[in-house]
Design a protein around this motif. Structure first.
Motif, mmCIF file in Angstrom:
data_model
loop_
_atom_site.group_PDB
_atom_site.id
_atom_site.type_symbol
_atom_site.label_atom_id
_atom_site.label_comp_id
_atom_site.label_asym_id
_atom_site.label_seq_id
_atom_site.Cartn_x
_atom_site.Cartn_y
_atom_site.Cartn_z
ATOM 1 N N MET A 128 0.821 -1.190 0.000
ATOM 2 C CA MET A 128 0.000 0.000 0.000
ATOM 3 C C MET A 128 0.872 1.264 0.000
ATOM 4 S SD MET A 128 -3.076 0.518 -0.161
ATOM 5 C CE MET A 128 -4.382 1.615 0.111
ATOM 6 N N LEU A 129 2.031 1.185 0.594
ATOM 7 C CA LEU A 129 2.943 2.321 0.618
ATOM 8 C C LEU A 129 3.431 2.664 -0.786
ATOM 9 C CD1 LEU A 129 4.459 4.348 2.361
ATOM 10 C CD2 LEU A 129 6.284 2.672 2.586
ATOM 11 N N TRP A 130 3.599 1.671 -1.616
ATOM 12 C CA TRP A 130 4.056 1.919 -2.982
ATOM 13 C C TRP A 130 3.030 2.751 -3.762
ATOM 14 C CZ3 TRP A 130 1.073 0.228 -7.000
ATOM 15 C CH2 TRP A 130 0.099 -0.734 -6.703
ATOM 16 N N LEU A 131 1.754 2.570 -3.431
ATOM 17 C CA LEU A 131 0.714 3.345 -4.105
ATOM 18 C C LEU A 131 0.785 4.822 -3.704
ATOM 19 C CD1 LEU A 131 -1.667 3.189 -6.012
ATOM 20 C CD2 LEU A 131 -3.135 2.746 -4.057
ATOM 21 N N LEU A 132 1.077 5.076 -2.438
ATOM 22 C CA LEU A 132 1.213 6.466 -1.980
ATOM 23 C C LEU A 132 2.418 7.153 -2.632
ATOM 24 C CD1 LEU A 132 0.396 6.088 1.808
ATOM 25 C CD2 LEU A 132 -1.021 7.144 0.050
ATOM 26 N N LEU A 133 3.452 6.403 -2.942
ATOM 27 C CA LEU A 133 4.633 6.964 -3.597
ATOM 28 C C LEU A 133 4.457 7.041 -5.111
ATOM 29 C CD1 LEU A 133 7.440 5.191 -1.574
ATOM 30 C CD2 LEU A 133 6.661 7.542 -1.354
#
Length: 61
Positions: A1-6
Motif C-alpha cells: 500500500m505504501l508503494w501506491l502512496l509513492l
C-alpha cells in the motif's frame, strides 16, 4: 500500500515534466519573449483604452 502512496506523486511529477517540455518546444510560446515590442505596439493601438476613447465603441447612457 505504501508503494501506491509513492506512485501517485511520481506519476504527477512525471506528467508535469513531460507537458512542460512539450510546451517549451512550441514556437508560439517563445514568440512573446522575442517580439515584445510588437505586442506592446498592438496593445497601444488596439487596447481597451484606445477603443474606449473612440465614440464608435461607446454608448451614451
Amino acid at each position: 500500500m505504501l508503494w501506491l502512496l509513492l506512485l501517485i506523486p511520481i506519476v504527477l511529477i512525471g506528467l508535469s515534466i513531460y507537458f512542460e517540455r512539450k510546451r517549451k518546444k512550441q514556437p508560439h510560446v517563445n514568440m512573446a519573449k522575442e517580439e515584445r515590442a510588437a505586442f506592446e505596439e498592438m496593445y497601444n493601438n488596439e487596447g481597451a483604452g484606445t477603443k474606449s476613447a473612440d465614440p464608435k465603441h461607446s454608448k451614451p447612457f
